[in-house]
Write an enzyme that holds these catalytic residues in place. Structure first.
Site, short mmCIF file in Angstrom:
data_model
loop_
_atom_site.label_atom_id
_atom_site.label_comp_id
_atom_site.label_asym_id
_atom_site.label_seq_id
_atom_site.Cartn_x
_atom_site.Cartn_y
_atom_site.Cartn_z
N LYS A 116 0.81 -1.21 0.00
CA LYS A 116 0.00 0.00 0.00
C LYS A 116 0.85 1.27 0.00
O LYS A 116 0.43 2.29 -0.53
CB LYS A 116 -0.92 0.00 1.21
N GLU A 200 -2.52 6.45 8.45
CA GLU A 200 -3.36 7.32 7.63
C GLU A 200 -4.30 8.13 8.49
O GLU A 200 -4.70 7.70 9.57
CB GLU A 200 -4.23 6.47 6.68
N HIS A 235 -13.63 -3.79 9.24
CA HIS A 235 -13.05 -3.41 7.95
C HIS A 235 -13.28 -4.47 6.89
O HIS A 235 -12.60 -4.51 5.88
CB HIS A 235 -11.56 -3.13 8.06
N ARG A 297 -6.84 -8.24 -8.90
CA ARG A 297 -7.44 -9.57 -9.06
C ARG A 297 -8.95 -9.38 -9.25
O ARG A 297 -9.45 -8.26 -9.17
CB ARG A 297 -7.20 -10.39 -7.81
P1 ADP Z 1 -12.44 -7.99 -1.31
O1 ADP Z 1 -12.25 -6.51 -1.36
O2 ADP Z 1 -12.60 -8.63 -2.62
O3 ADP Z 1 -13.41 -8.41 -0.27
P2 ADP Z 1 -10.48 -8.77 0.54
O4 ADP Z 1 -9.27 -7.91 0.66
O5 ADP Z 1 -11.48 -8.73 1.59
O6 ADP Z 1 -11.05 -8.47 -0.87
O7 ADP Z 1 -9.99 -10.25 0.33
C1 ADP Z 1 -10.67 -11.17 -0.49
C2 ADP Z 1 -10.48 -12.55 0.00
O8 ADP Z 1 -9.13 -12.89 -0.01
C3 ADP Z 1 -10.97 -12.76 1.39
O9 ADP Z 1 -11.55 -14.01 1.44
C4 ADP Z 1 -9.73 -12.70 2.23
O10 ADP Z 1 -9.85 -13.51 3.36
C5 ADP Z 1 -8.71 -13.23 1.28
N1 ADP Z 1 -7.41 -12.60 1.41
C6 ADP Z 1 -7.11 -11.31 1.23
N2 ADP Z 1 -5.80 -11.11 1.38
C7 ADP Z 1 -5.26 -12.29 1.66
C8 ADP Z 1 -3.94 -12.76 1.89
N3 ADP Z 1 -2.91 -11.94 1.85
N4 ADP Z 1 -3.74 -14.06 2.13
C9 ADP Z 1 -4.76 -14.90 2.15
N5 ADP Z 1 -6.02 -14.54 1.92
C10 ADP Z 1 -6.29 -13.26 1.68
P1 ADP Z 2 -7.61 -4.12 2.89
O1 ADP Z 2 -6.43 -4.36 2.03
O2 ADP Z 2 -7.56 -4.88 4.15
O3 ADP Z 2 -8.87 -4.25 2.13
P2 ADP Z 2 -8.01 -1.22 2.77
O4 ADP Z 2 -6.91 -0.22 2.74
O5 ADP Z 2 -8.72 -1.47 1.49
O6 ADP Z 2 -7.44 -2.59 3.34
O7 ADP Z 2 -9.05 -0.78 3.88
C1 ADP Z 2 -10.09 -1.63 4.30
C2 ADP Z 2 -11.23 -0.82 4.88
O8 ADP Z 2 -10.79 -0.03 6.00
C3 ADP Z 2 -11.83 0.19 3.94
O9 ADP Z 2 -12.80 -0.40 3.15
C4 ADP Z 2 -12.39 1.23 4.88
O10 ADP Z 2 -13.61 0.83 5.42
C5 ADP Z 2 -11.41 1.24 6.00
N1 ADP Z 2 -10.42 2.30 5.82
C6 ADP Z 2 -9.26 2.18 5.16
N2 ADP Z 2 -8.58 3.33 5.17
C7 ADP Z 2 -9.33 4.22 5.86
C8 ADP Z 2 -9.15 5.58 6.26
N3 ADP Z 2 -8.05 6.25 5.96
N4 ADP Z 2 -10.12 6.18 6.97
C9 ADP Z 2 -11.23 5.50 7.31
N5 ADP Z 2 -11.46 4.21 6.99
C10 ADP Z 2 -10.51 3.56 6.28
MG MG Z 3 -9.33 -3.18 0.54
#
Ligand code: ADP
Ligand code: ADP
Ligand code: MG
Length: 713
Positions: A116, A200, A235, A297
């Protein structure tokens, strides 16, 4: 197009990919772990190969084995699904080095967006707005804390390698910073093997709106509009929709333009998602959105986009990977109607969304959407399958489409209330409550909505007397006698003139229920609840009654199979007249499935479905009850299988109610087990211990009760 592909995944997404491959005439190879030997994706694929033990690290994350299977079976390309190896650039390199095609972006694109912090630098350069914060290399705690102060609280600590909401902590106050930091680092290390974090600004009234993008190998990139994924807990997304409610033409234009710019900046090929965080404190404004991350993906929630655009994204993935151009230009991609996706999980919403395991003894999805709407059930399990603690506990995605948001929402509510799952704790009632929430229904959502309404969304009303009576009836087995088509057996029913009765014991939560189920010769039922023991004694009609026989055996001798008639229950208006026509209960006609509460029997239990709620009743075996009561009292037990990650107290320590005792890691999340009362620790599990569901983690020197997990977030 390819002749054969391998799907390096499991569950619903593997099944989803197989479906499109089949449509395109592409043969499929599945891979599976020990736990998945009989899984649905294995059954659906044309071929399947075993690749290792159940833990993902020994199977679905073993790129070497997967590539070997692809070569051995003659698959030309590998579809990674989501999770597992889908965003692992080293795997992509190995795939390409083995002269196979990776159905997804290049390793370089994944690397550019994989972390990120680096992604944010890149997007800043490409002119895409990014969330204000610190995303540098240096990781000293003093520096991070001072950056947090500069940014201004509340802040969000995020694992740079994060995904699935893991390794993330919101911090309200500087005093909590260091504790939150170590939690985020620990979780990140465990899930991603990388504990670098960024800090952040926590955006207030945040909405998560993301854009689906698609690129090909000829430099074309388009967007397929947006999805709103603001309904989140921990989240993690719960219900997603497309388009975003309240979207303005200005914000949509700015956001989709930024998304396409981001995709082009890394010469993106295949399906990708640009996630934005939007400050909705003053409505949706075109200058109040920031890039969060890119998921390189197919996304879990991709079906909502498919529903509103009519485009099969997996088909596009296969075509683009096979070297075709994007099937449509930007102008040809249109939005139509509204779609929702609800993620049905095995989890206990009322206990902090604790993941659950179990066997799906009963699994029934609605057959069709209501008039005018369409529906898709994306699942990778069938009745009888187990939810393994090794993987994500998702059971299914329920996807609906309607002509507008209200029509789609109505269809979602209807579909949830027709879904029946028994054998594990599931979140259908929570999903239905969310779909019915006034703010959600009005489209007034932000990522804090679920947290604010959590109490109401997870509270389940106690079962009505009718539900309890239904459970008792189902537990007695009386309503499951085979219907008679055979004239001889129905004639045999005439031999019985007396009502037959059984005393049934049930337990709901902690409450013991004793019910008396009476079956009359004309095949009507009467269920009496809370009957005083002496009354029961005095009115047992002689020989036909056997008040102490428990369930499990046939209630009525098999010869009693009279033709079906009405059946009814309720509290008898007059206790002297069992089966008198004057019951106060509701009356149902047999076969009238729409009205009759639905039930499922499974080992040791009965589930009664009312709307989207599944009331679970235990049908205890009287012999084991004394034991259970003796065992439950002075210990905390593991609420699910997992790893004891951290032990915070030692034998002999005096602890107070609410004090964190240990951290259990299960399903890639951390769960803090806290003291349920004051006491002295007599025994505590060892750090690093692998425990199963129900293992005693802590023993108190004094009296205690059951473990109450507290969410990590
Ligand atoms: P989406 O935004 O599509 O919901 P997520 O970030 O929540 O994506 O992840 C999608 C799926 O992949 C979820 O089932 C999560 O548990 C799995 N996942 C995400 N990152 C990883 C990782 N680094 N290793 C294993 N599983 C992951
Ligand atoms: P992941 O890779 O686990 O999906 P993200 O960066 O996409 O991580 O963040 C997951 C969730 O966390 C977002 O969908 C949002 O709800 C919350 N989030 C992330 N960044 C922020 C932020 N700066 N302020 C408030 N909520 C946030
Ligand atoms: Mg995300």
């Amino acid at each position: 197009m390819f002749a054969k592909i391998l799907i390096a995944n499991r569950g619903e997404i593997a099944c989803r990919v197989i479906r499109t491959a089949r449509k395109l005439g592409v043969r499929t190879v599945a891979v599976y772990s020990d736990a998945d030997a009989h899984a649905m994706h294995v059954e659906l694929a044309d071929e399947a190969m075993h690749i290792g033990a159940s833990p993902a690290g020994e199977s679905y994350l073993r790129g070497d084995k997967i590539i070997a299977v692809a070569r051995a079976t003659g698959a030309e390309a590998i579809h990674p699904g989501y999770g597992f190896l889908s965003e692992n650039p080293d795997f992509v390199d190995q795939v390409v080095a083995s002269r196979l095609i990776f159905i997804g972006p290049s390793a370089a694109s994944i690397r550019a967006m994989g972390l990120k912090d680096a992604a944010k630098h890149l997007m800043e350069k490409a002119g895409v707005p990014v969330v204000p914060g610190y995303h540098g290399e240096a990781q000293e705690i003093v520096l991070l804390a001072s950056k947090a102060r500069e940014i201004g609280y509340p802040v969000l600590i995020k694992a740079r390698a994060g995904g699935g909401g893991k390794g993330m902590r919101r911090v309200e106050h500087p005093d909590d910073f260091s504790e939150a930091l170590s939690g985020a680092r620990r979780e990140a290390k465990a899930a991603f093997g990388d504990d670098h974090v960024l800090v952040e600004k926590y955006i207030e009234k945040p909405r998560h709106i993301e854009c689906q993008v698609f690129g090909d190998n000829f430099g074309n990139a388009v967007h397929l509009f947006e999805r709103d994924c603001s309904a989140q807990r921990r989240h993690q997304k719960v219900i997603e929709e497309a388009p975003a409610p309240g979207m303005t033409p200005e914000l949509r234009e700015a956001m989709t333009e930024a998304a396409v710019k981001a995709a082009k900046a890394i010469a993106y090929s295949g399906a990708g998602t640009i996630e934005f965080i939007v400050d909705a404190s003053q409505g949706l404004q075109a200058d109040r959105f920031w890039f969060m991350e890119m998921n390189t993906r197919l996304q879990v929630e991709h079906p909502v986009t498919e529903m509103v655009t009519g485009i099969d994204l997996v088909e596009w993935q296969l075509r683009v990977a096979a070297g075709e151009r994007l099937p449509k230009t930007q102008n040809e991609i249109e939005l139509s109607g509204h779609a929702f996706e609800a993620r049905i999980y095995a989890e206990d919403a009322a206990r902090g969304f604790l993941p659950a395991t179990g066997t799906l003894h009963h699994l029934k999805f609605p057959k069709a959407a209501p008039e005018g709407a369409t529906m898709r059930i994306e699942t990778g399990v069938r009745a009888g399958d187990a939810i393994s603690p090794c993987y994500d506990p998702m059971i299914a995605k329920l996807v609906v489409h309607g002509k507008d948001r209200q029509a789609a929402l109505d269809a979602l509510g209807a579909a949830l209330s027709q879904t029946e799952i028994a054998g594990s704790t599931v979140n259908t009632a929570f999903l239905a409550a969310l779909a019915a929430d006034a703010d959600f229904a009005a489209g007034d959502i932000d990522t804090g909505l679920i947290g604010r309404h959590q109490q109401a969304l997870t509270a389940v009303p106690p079962p009505s007397r009718e539900i309890i009576a239904t459970a008792a009836l189902a537990a007695s087995g009386a309503d499951h006698l085979p219907p008679s088509e055979d004239p001889w057996s129905s004639l045999a029913g005439y031999a019985h003139f007396h009502p037959m009765a059984r005393r049934t014991r049930l337990r709901h939560d902690e409450e013991e229920i004793v019910a008396r189920v009476l079956v009359g010769p004309d095949r009507r039922f009467e269920v009496t609840l809370d009957e005083p023991a002496d009354a029961a004694q005095s009115r047992e009609p002689d020989a036909a009654l056997d008040p102490d026989v428990f369930l499990g055996e046939p209630l009525v001798p098999p010869v009693l199979r009279p033709p079906m008639t009405d059946w009814e229950w309720g509290t008898p208006a007059s206790p002297q007249s069992p089966l008198a026509p004057s019951f106060t209960g509701r009356r149902f006609r047999q076969g009238d499935e729409g009205q009759r509460p639905r039930t499922a029997r499974w080992p040791g239990h009965v589930t009664v479905f009312e709307g989207a709620i599944g009331y679970i009743f235990a049908v205890p075996d009287p012999l084991v009850r004394a034991d259970e009561a003796a065992a439950a009292f002075d210990s905390l037990r593991a609420p699910m299988p997992g790893l004891v990650k951290l032990v915070r107290v030692a034998t002999g320590d005096v602890v107070t109610k609410g004090q964190p005792l240990l951290v259990l890691e299960a399903m890639k999340m951390e769960h803090t087990i806290s003291a349920t009362h004051d006491g002295v620790i007599a025994e505590i599990a060892a750090e690093g211990a692998q425990v199963t569901d129900g293992t005693v983690l802590v023993r108190f020197a004094e009296e205690a009760h059951t473990a109450m997990p507290v969410s990590a977030g």
